[in-house]
Each structure stands twice: as structure tokens, then as C-alpha cells.
Design a protein around this motif. Structure first.
Motif, short mmCIF file in Angstrom:
data_model
loop_
_atom_site.label_atom_id
_atom_site.label_comp_id
_atom_site.label_asym_id
_atom_site.label_seq_id
_atom_site.Cartn_x
_atom_site.Cartn_y
_atom_site.Cartn_z
N MET A 22 8.91 -7.42 9.61
CA MET A 22 8.34 -6.97 8.35
C MET A 22 9.27 -7.36 7.21
O MET A 22 10.48 -7.40 7.37
N THR A 23 8.67 -7.65 6.07
CA THR A 23 9.48 -7.92 4.89
C THR A 23 8.94 -7.09 3.74
O THR A 23 7.73 -6.96 3.59
N ALA A 24 9.83 -6.52 2.96
CA ALA A 24 9.42 -5.79 1.77
C ALA A 24 10.07 -6.46 0.58
O ALA A 24 11.22 -6.85 0.64
N ARG A 25 9.29 -6.64 -0.48
CA ARG A 25 9.83 -7.27 -1.68
C ARG A 25 9.50 -6.43 -2.91
O ARG A 25 8.34 -6.16 -3.19
N ASP A 26 10.54 -6.04 -3.62
CA ASP A 26 10.38 -5.32 -4.89
C ASP A 26 9.39 -4.17 -4.79
O ASP A 26 8.48 -4.06 -5.60
N VAL A 27 9.59 -3.33 -3.80
CA VAL A 27 8.66 -2.21 -3.60
C VAL A 27 9.08 -1.03 -4.49
O VAL A 27 10.25 -0.63 -4.49
N LYS A 60 14.22 7.56 1.68
CA LYS A 60 14.13 6.81 2.93
C LYS A 60 12.83 7.10 3.68
O LYS A 60 12.19 6.18 4.19
N THR A 61 12.40 8.37 3.71
CA THR A 61 11.14 8.69 4.38
C THR A 61 9.96 8.13 3.60
O THR A 61 9.03 7.56 4.18
N THR A 62 10.02 8.24 2.28
CA THR A 62 8.95 7.67 1.44
C THR A 62 8.79 6.18 1.73
O THR A 62 7.69 5.67 1.91
N PHE A 63 9.93 5.49 1.81
CA PHE A 63 9.87 4.05 2.05
C PHE A 63 9.33 3.76 3.46
O PHE A 63 8.51 2.87 3.65
N LEU A 64 9.79 4.57 4.43
CA LEU A 64 9.30 4.39 5.80
C LEU A 64 7.78 4.52 5.84
O LEU A 64 7.10 3.75 6.51
N CYS A 66 5.71 3.85 3.60
CA CYS A 66 5.03 2.70 2.99
C CYS A 66 4.73 1.63 4.05
O CYS A 66 3.81 0.84 3.90
N LEU A 67 5.55 1.62 5.11
CA LEU A 67 5.47 0.52 6.07
C LEU A 67 4.21 0.59 6.94
O LEU A 67 3.86 -0.40 7.59
#
Lengths: 269, 234
Positions: A22-27, A60-64, A66-67
Motif C-alpha cells: 500500500m502507498t499513501a500520499r499526502d493524506v 495513528k488509529t485514524t490513519f489506520l 483510512c487504509l
């Protein structure tokens, strides 16, 4: 925003670098006007355990979430930027979030088995996704998932018993079995051991290490020691920003950012 | 570096730091006294060195105990972890330096009973140089001064060279006069002990660098030429 990638010097000494899953860019993530995640770019390698660490409320949980688009279910939550799974934009129009979550499974902080039998807990996903044609095939999927989750030996004689009747550690392994029954490619774990005792935690950690052979695992944890024990890559979040990302062994012996150093050594005031 | 949220952790780290500082001070004194005992042919002083070394051994055990306890109870990370790993190594290095100083003192007792030779002056000079190196590396440790640590590390080559020239000198005397062999051997052992102390000092310099920078200092330290005995034997 500069891209944070595992430092090159270290990847040289590692086994061949895992491919990116997975790649995340400018999230960016907003809850209403609250800017919870600020321009995070990160690469999640395949067949690797990546740990997200950071103080409470760091995002960190918010970002998780998003995945696998779990934040879709939260009103007022807005996600911008780009997240790709095998190169495919998971926020793309033609992506069905339910299908996505079969590929990107999730295990939550508190064990949350369905109020169903052990068997049905695991069979639920494969059933709704039509992964089994016959009862025998379904039986096989359930057994395989429970075996991989290191629970089969303990529950094989009572598959019809309610999942909620198991011990905390067993319930969490049941939830892991449920998550891997749909053969996901990525497994997201949000503090999977915070409700478990030492032995159950060790069992889950052993399991995570085994799952790494087949999946990309991303784990959010409040335990520095757990991140150090189970992960190969560690990302440190603070105030919605990804401060540092690199090889776990380096992050815990010689982090480059002062904020990471302060946090992992217990100096964060 | 700010303080830890758990202040007891800081107190434990400071206690270990204080013990290492005490060990360093003691190691310096032992070396200094041992050299004085050799220079002044004072067996009483040498005896004191031998006795005081026991305190250094005890301190090393105390550092070990404290460090293992902190590691087990606090699960240190990053710089704290490096500090503790280095504490174990530095304390054991200082303990060995104490042993070598004690050995110099023992040989000093022998020398005080033998006839006076000029070579003792060269030994004392080499000893002073070694002592300066030790003092500086302990300063570097206390102030976490990596520049000073690296300077000490580089300068060890000078001690190696002093050792080599002393070795040749003593060997020449022994060849000229076989009655010098017993005495010369004692001097050579003292010189070798000093050379070893120099090496231990560079090891401490490397550890200071590791604690602060988080990476090894490298292994391209300038070293003296290996001893060639050709030309000394006919």
C-alpha cells in the motif's frame, strides 16, 4: 511534504526489500473542522509487519482506519490525498468498500466476536463474499482460518458454542481467524493485545509473526516493547504528523528525530 | 534531553552514572599512584594500590547489578539503552584498567628492590601520557563530548609508539648485559600494561561516541607499526 522512506543505508543490509503493498500520499483527514491527519505519505511493504506508534490522539488509529475506508462510516469525516492498494486508488469511484475490506481486513482493540457460534463467526465473511461453493469447502476455510489463528486445537470440539463464551485471548484469536477467513492481503490491527494478558499477548504476537509470511500486517500499538518485538518497520506519529518512519531496529536504538527519541524513552511531557 | 516522565528512572540512571564516575576517578588514582610507586621506588604506595583495587572490583559489580535491574524493570530504549549497554562495558573496562594498574604496582615493588636504572624514567613518561589519555576520555564521558573522545582515540598511536621505542631500548640493554634480563622483563611488562591501558582508553572513547551518536566509531584507528625485531638480533 517530504516522503519518509525507510533509510536506504539500512535496506541494503536487509533481505531483498519487500514490495510495496500500500502507498499513501499526502493524506489529510478532517473530523469537521478538526485537522486530524496532516499530509501523511507512507509506504506499507508487503509481507512485513509495520507498527504505528505515538501518544494518544496522535492520529495513528485514524490513519489506520483510512487504509480500509473505515472512516467512511463516520459522519463529518473527510479524507483527502491518495491511498493505493497494489497501485489501485482505494478511494476510487469503482471501488466497493465492502470488497475492499475483504482484501484489507481489520482486528480491533477489544475482541468483538459476533453473537454467533465460533463456526459462524469465521464463516460469516466467506459466506457473504461467496468464497465457498459447498459446505465442505466452507468447513475447510473455517478450519484453515482457525488453524492459522492458532485456535483450532482449542475449539475444534465446540465449533457450535458461542464465540462470546471464549476467553479474551481466544476471542481475539477468533477475530483474527474471522479477519483472515476472507483471505485478505493486508491485515490491520488496532491495539489487538491491549485487552489481553501476557500469555495471550505472546500467542497473538507469535501469530502476527506467522501471518507476516502471507500478509502485509499493520499494527497500532501503545506498547513500545510490542512494536519492537513484532514489527520490522515502525512509524512514529505525533499531533497528526508522521514524524519518523524506518527500520524498527534502528528506531528503537537510534531514532533520528528528537521527538521520537523523547517518546520512546518516556520523556514526552 | 529532557527528564523522564517517571522520575525514578532518571534517579537510577544518575546513580549508575555516579558509580561510573567514581570508578573512573579511582582508576585514574590507581594508575597515578602505581606510576608514582615505580618512580619513587615506594613499595608502601604500591601496596596501597593493590589494596584499593578491590574497591574498583566491588564498584563494577554494583554497576552490573544496577544496570541489569534497570534493564529488566524499565525496558530502556534508544539513548537510555545505549547508555546502559555502555555502562556495562565501561565499568568492566575500568575494572581491567585497575587490574593493570595493580599489576604495575606489583612490578614496582620488585623494581624498588632492584638496582636503579635510567629506563624507569621512560616508563614513567609513557605512564604519564597514558594517564592523560585516561583522564581525557573520562572527561569526554562525563560531558558527552564526542570530539574529545575522538581526539583521545586518535592519539593512542602515540602510546603505541612510545611502547615500541621502549621495547627496543629495553631489549638492547638486556642483550648488552644479561644481568639486566630480570629487571628488563619487569619493565617490559609494565610498558605492556600501559599499552593495554591505552587500548582500553580508546575502547571507552568508542563507547562514548556510541552513546551519543548511536553508531560505532569505526575501525580505522591509527595504530603503531607492529614490532619488528629484525636488526635487534645478530
Amino acid at each position: 511534504m517530504t516522503m519518509l522512506q525507510p533509510d536506504e543505508a539500512e535496506t541494503e543490509t536487509e533481505a531483498p526489500t519487500a514490495e510495496l503493498k500500500m502507498t499513501a500520499r499526502d493524506v489529510d483527514v478532517f473530523y469537521g473542522t478538526n485537522h486530524a491527519i496532516k499530509s501523511i505519505s507512507v509506504d506499507i511493504p508487503d509481507k512485513t509487519v509495520t507498527a504505528f506508534i505515538g501518544p494518544s490522539g496522535c492520529g495513528k488509529t485514524t490513519f489506520l482506519r483510512c487504509l480500509n475506508r473505515m472512516n467512511d462510516t463516520i459522519r463529518n469525516c473527510r479524507v483527502t490525498g491518495e491511498i493505493r492498494l497494489d497501485g489501485e486508488d482505494i478511494y476510487g469511484r469503482d471501488i466497493d468498500p465492502v470488497q475492499l475490506r475483504a482484501r484489507v481486513g481489520m482486528v480491533f482493540q477489544k475482541p468483538n466476536p459476533f453473537p454467533k457460534s465460533i463456526y459462524d463467526n469465521v464463516a460469516y465473511g466467506p459466506r457473504i463474499h461467496g468464497l465457498a461453493g459447498t459446505r465442505a469447502e466452507l468447513d475447510e476455510i473455517v478450519e484453515r482460518a482457525l488453524t492459522r489463528a492458532a485456535l483450532w486445537q482449542e475449539v475444534r470440539d465446540r465449533l457450535d458454542a458461542p464465540g462470546t463464551g471464549l476467553s479474551g485471548g481466544q476471542q481475539q484469536r477468533l477475530c483474527i481467524a474471522r479477519a483472515i477467513a476472507t483471505a485478505p492481503e493486508v491485515l490491520l490491527m488496532d491495539e489487538p493485545c491491549s485487552a489481553l494478558d501476557l500469555i495471550a499477548t505472546a500467542q497473538i504476537e507469535e501469530l502476527i509473526d506467522e501471518l507476516r509470511e502471507s500478509y502485509s500486517v499493520v499494527i497500532v500499538t501503545h506498547s513500545m516493547q510490542q512494536a519492537a518485538r513484532v514489527s520490522q518497520k515502525t512509524a512514529f506519529f505525533h499531533l497528526g504528523v508522521l514524524v519518523e518512519y524506518g527500520e524498527t531496529s534502528r528506531m528503537f536504538t537510534n531514532p533520528s528525530d528528537q521527538r521520537t527519541q523523547d517518546y520512546i524513552t518516556g520523556r514526552f511531557g | 534531553m529532557g527528564p523522564h516522565i517517571v522520575s525514578a528512572f532518571d534517579k537510577e540512571l544518575m546513580a549508575i552514572h555516579a558509580k561510573i564516575a567514581e570508578m573512573g576517578g579511582l582508576a585514574e588514582e590507581l594508575l597515578s599512584q602505581a606510576l608514582e610507586a615505580v618512580e619513587k621506588r615506594d613499595p608502601g604506595l604500591a601496596e596501597q594500590v593493590i589494596q584499593r583495587d578491590k574497591r574498583l572490583d566491588r564498584l563494577e559489580m554494583e554497576v552490573d547489578e544496577l544496570t541489569v535491574k534497570v534493564m529488566a524493570l524499565r525496558q530502556p530504549m534508544a539513548q537510555d539503552l545505549r547508555f546502559l549497554v555502555a555502562a556495562l562495558k565501561i565499568s568492566s573496562t575500568l575494572e581491567r584498567i585497575g587490574d593493570l594498574a595493580k599489576n604495575i604496582a606489583r612490578r614496582g615493588i620488585y623494581l624498588s628492590q632492584a638496582r636503579r636504572v635510567n629506563l624507569s624514567a621512560s616508563i614513567v613518561r609513557m605512564g604519564q601520557r597514558t594517564l592523560e589519555q585516561l583522564t581525557e576520555v573520562l572527561d569526554a564521558y562525563s560531558s558527552r563530548d564526542t570530539a574529545l573522545a575522538v581526539a583521545v582515540w586518535r592519539r593512542d598511536v602515540e602510546i603505541d609508539e612510545l611502547y615500541n621505542s621502549l621495547f627496543r631500548e629495553v631489549l638492547t640493554y638486556m642483550m648488552e648485559d644479561p644481568r639486566m634480563i630480570g629487571l628488563g622483563s619487569q619493565l617490559l611488562f609494565i610498558a605492556k600494561n600501559l599499552e593495554r591501558i591505552g587500548d582500553h582508553t580508546t575502547h571507552i572513547a568508542e563507547l562514548v561516541y556510541y552513546v551519543v551518536e548511536g553508531e560505532p566509531l569505526g575501525d580505522d584507528r591509527p595504530k603503531g607499526e607492529p614490532l619488528a625485531l629484525d636488526g635487534l638480533t645478530d
